[in-house]
Design a protein around this motif. Structure first.
Motif, PDB file in Angstrom:
ATOM      1  N   UNK A 144       0.820  -1.213   0.000  1.00 53.60           N
ATOM      2  CA  UNK A 144       0.000   0.000   0.000  1.00 53.60           C
ATOM      3  C   UNK A 144       0.859   1.270   0.000  1.00 53.60           C
ATOM      4  N   UNK A 145       2.165   1.130  -0.231  1.00 55.64           N
ATOM      5  CA  UNK A 145       3.064   2.289  -0.254  1.00 55.64           C
ATOM      6  C   UNK A 145       3.457   2.627  -1.695  1.00 55.64           C
ATOM      7  N   UNK A 146       3.380   3.921  -2.013  1.00 52.55           N
ATOM      8  CA  UNK A 146       3.719   4.415  -3.348  1.00 52.55           C
ATOM      9  C   UNK A 146       4.911   5.358  -3.226  1.00 52.55           C
ATOM     10  N   UNK A 147       5.856   5.232  -4.139  1.00 50.78           N
ATOM     11  CA  UNK A 147       7.000   6.136  -4.192  1.00 50.78           C
ATOM     12  C   UNK A 147       7.014   6.823  -5.547  1.00 50.78           C
ATOM     13  N   UNK A 148       7.071   8.158  -5.521  1.00 48.69           N
ATOM     14  CA  UNK A 148       7.184   8.961  -6.737  1.00 48.69           C
ATOM     15  C   UNK A 148       8.573   9.598  -6.739  1.00 48.69           C
ATOM     16  N   UNK A 149       9.270   9.473  -7.864  1.00 48.85           N
ATOM     17  CA  UNK A 149      10.608  10.048  -7.982  1.00 48.85           C
ATOM     18  C   UNK A 149      10.670  10.959  -9.194  1.00 48.85           C
ATOM     19  N   UNK A 150      11.084  12.197  -8.966  1.00 53.82           N
ATOM     20  CA  UNK A 150      11.380  13.135 -10.044  1.00 53.82           C
ATOM     21  C   UNK A 150      12.886  13.069 -10.240  1.00 53.82           C
ATOM     22  N   UNK A 151      13.297  12.674 -11.438  1.00 51.09           N
ATOM     23  CA  UNK A 151      14.723  12.506 -11.710  1.00 51.09           C
ATOM     24  C   UNK A 151      15.172  13.553 -12.729  1.00 51.09           C
ATOM     25  N   UNK A 152      15.739  14.641 -12.230  1.00 50.62           N
ATOM     26  CA  UNK A 152      16.234  15.755 -13.034  1.00 50.62           C
ATOM     27  C   UNK A 152      15.136  16.238 -13.997  1.00 50.62           C
ATOM     28  N   UNK A 153      13.932  16.380 -13.474  1.00 48.63           N
ATOM     29  CA  UNK A 153      12.779  16.819 -14.262  1.00 48.63           C
ATOM     30  C   UNK A 153      12.886  18.316 -14.508  1.00 48.63           C
ATOM     31  N   UNK A 154      12.773  18.743 -15.775  1.00 51.10           N
ATOM     32  CA  UNK A 154      12.839  20.155 -16.149  1.00 51.10           C
ATOM     33  C   UNK A 154      11.573  20.495 -16.930  1.00 51.10           C
ATOM     34  N   UNK A 155      10.963  21.626 -16.566  1.00 49.26           N
ATOM     35  CA  UNK A 155       9.743  22.079 -17.227  1.00 49.26           C
ATOM     36  C   UNK A 155      10.035  23.293 -18.108  1.00 49.26           C
ATOM     37  N   UNK A 156       9.137  23.583 -19.056  1.00 50.18           N
ATOM     38  CA  UNK A 156       9.381  24.662 -20.012  1.00 50.18           C
ATOM     39  C   UNK A 156       9.011  26.050 -19.493  1.00 50.18           C
ATOM     40  N   UNK A 157       8.109  26.153 -18.551  1.00 49.82           N
ATOM     41  CA  UNK A 157       7.662  27.455 -18.064  1.00 49.82           C
ATOM     42  C   UNK A 157       8.205  27.779 -16.693  1.00 49.82           C
ATOM     43  N   UNK A 158       7.565  28.730 -16.043  1.00 53.60           N
ATOM     44  CA  UNK A 158       7.957  29.075 -14.679  1.00 53.60           C
ATOM     45  C   UNK A 158       6.721  29.472 -13.896  1.00 53.60           C
ATOM     46  N   UNK A 159       6.894  29.651 -12.595  1.00 52.18           N
ATOM     47  CA  UNK A 159       5.782  30.034 -11.732  1.00 52.18           C
ATOM     48  C   UNK A 159       5.171  28.826 -11.057  1.00 52.18           C
ATOM     49  N   UNK A 160       3.841  28.815 -10.983  1.00 52.13           N
ATOM     50  CA  UNK A 160       3.131  27.739 -10.309  1.00 52.13           C
ATOM     51  C   UNK A 160       2.392  26.881 -11.325  1.00 52.13           C
ATOM     52  N   UNK A 161       2.635  25.588 -11.264  1.00 56.17           N
ATOM     53  CA  UNK A 161       1.910  24.614 -12.085  1.00 56.17           C
ATOM     54  C   UNK A 161       0.899  23.942 -11.177  1.00 56.17           C
ATOM     55  N   UNK A 162      -0.352  24.320 -11.326  1.00 52.57           N
ATOM     56  CA  UNK A 162      -1.363  23.690 -10.474  1.00 52.57           C
ATOM     57  C   UNK A 162      -1.792  22.347 -11.034  1.00 52.57           C
ATOM     58  N   UNK A 163      -1.425  22.073 -12.276  1.00 52.75           N
ATOM     59  CA  UNK A 163      -1.699  20.760 -12.855  1.00 52.75           C
ATOM     60  C   UNK A 163      -0.457  20.340 -13.645  1.00 52.75           C
ATOM     61  N   UNK A 164       0.600  20.020 -12.911  1.00 51.27           N
ATOM     62  CA  UNK A 164       1.858  19.633 -13.546  1.00 51.27           C
ATOM     63  C   UNK A 164       1.800  18.223 -14.095  1.00 51.27           C
ATOM     64  N   UNK A 165       0.881  17.415 -13.610  1.00 48.28           N
ATOM     65  CA  UNK A 165       0.755  16.040 -14.064  1.00 48.28           C
ATOM     66  C   UNK A 165      -0.308  15.316 -13.268  1.00 48.28           C
ATOM     67  N   UNK A 166      -0.533  14.057 -13.625  1.00 47.14           N
ATOM     68  CA  UNK A 166      -1.587  13.274 -12.985  1.00 47.14           C
ATOM     69  C   UNK A 166      -1.054  11.919 -12.543  1.00 47.14           C
ATOM     70  N   UNK A 167      -1.317  11.569 -11.307  1.00 48.48           N
ATOM     71  CA  UNK A 167      -0.968  10.263 -10.767  1.00 48.48           C
ATOM     72  C   UNK A 167      -2.161   9.341 -11.031  1.00 48.48           C
ATOM     73  N   UNK A 168      -1.949   8.181 -11.672  1.00 45.56           N
ATOM     74  CA  UNK A 168      -3.080   7.319 -12.018  1.00 45.56           C
ATOM     75  C   UNK A 168      -3.752   6.674 -10.808  1.00 45.56           C
ATOM     76  N   UNK A 169      -5.015   6.292 -11.005  1.00 41.24           N
ATOM     77  CA  UNK A 169      -5.765   5.581  -9.971  1.00 41.24           C
ATOM     78  C   UNK A 169      -5.023   4.296  -9.624  1.00 41.24           C
ATOM     79  N   UNK A 170      -5.004   3.966  -8.347  1.00 44.94           N
ATOM     80  CA  UNK A 170      -4.256   2.810  -7.873  1.00 44.94           C
ATOM     81  C   UNK A 170      -2.955   3.238  -7.206  1.00 44.94           C
ATOM     82  N   UNK A 171      -2.591   4.518  -7.392  1.00 44.19           N
ATOM     83  CA  UNK A 171      -1.340   5.051  -6.845  1.00 44.19           C
ATOM     84  C   UNK A 171      -1.578   6.323  -6.019  1.00 44.19           C
ATOM     85  N   UNK A 172      -2.790   6.784  -5.910  1.00 40.62           N
ATOM     86  CA  UNK A 172      -3.078   8.092  -5.308  1.00 40.62           C
ATOM     87  C   UNK A 172      -3.005   8.054  -3.783  1.00 40.62           C
ATOM     88  N   UNK A 173      -2.562   9.176  -3.180  1.00 42.69           N
ATOM     89  CA  UNK A 173      -2.403   9.199  -1.715  1.00 42.69           C
ATOM     90  C   UNK A 173      -3.742   9.284  -0.971  1.00 42.69           C
TER      91      UNK A 173
END
Length: 169
Positions: free
Chosen positions: A80-109
């Motif tokens: 029942x434990x999920x680990x999310x790893x961002x590995x040198x993730x770079x985005x194109x914009x700046x500021x606040x991303x309120x929807x930077x991505x989606x965690x699929x069902x079965x993995x949500x906290x």
């Protein structure tokens, strides 16, 4: 069901014993590799399968980050434990991303989780990452071109996923 129920106490041969053990094993546990590897046992009191072990393996879900220019995003569920790893993730914009991505069902906290990462270049840039119970993950205070390297672990009560997330890593 026991061996005695099959034999009524009689002496049996080794091939017959193997056949009976095989019948017992298929009734009491099952290994499934549809989504990672799971082991389920038969819960005879509630007449259902009960998951006793599950591991999705490392899954690359980088495709769920729309503004990504480089780097990767990984998920792994173990029990029942999920680990999310961002590995040198770079985005194109700046500021606040309120929807930077989606965690699929079965993995949500079970509750919103968050973490912070700091880039120590010429200036110290701090970024806050949050994952909601709906699976949305947000990145706050992002500076263009800065990489994100962070690992967050959380508990989930989601049922075991029915389809693999992303691709195998």
């Amino acid at each position: 069901m026991s061996i005695n129920e099959f034999t009524d106490g009689e002496l049996i041969s080794a091939p017959r014993m193997n056949e009976m053990v095989g019948q017992l094993n298929t009734r009491y546990y099952m290994v499934d590799e549809t989504v990672g590897r799971t082991v389920k046992v038969w819960d005879y009191l509630n007449n259902r399968e009960q998951l006793i072990y599950g591991d999705t393996g490392l899954r690359k879900i980088t495709g769920s980050v729309p503004d990504r220019t480089s780097g990767d995003l990984f998920l792994r569920r173990n029990g029942n434990m999920v680990t999310m790893t961002m590995d040198v993730l770079v985005l194109s914009g700046s500021g606040t991303y309120t929807h930077a991505g989606m965690i699929p069902f079965g993995f949500r906290p079970d509750s919103t989780v968050s973490g912070s990462t700091i880039n120590l270049n010429a200036t110290a840039d701090m970024h806050r990452i949050a994952v909601s119970t709906a699976g949305n993950f947000s990145i706050y205070y992002y500076t263009t071109g800065k990489y994100l390297r962070l690992t967050i672990t959380w508990a989930t009560s989601d049922p075991w996923p029915t389809a693999p997330a992303g691709v195998s890593a």
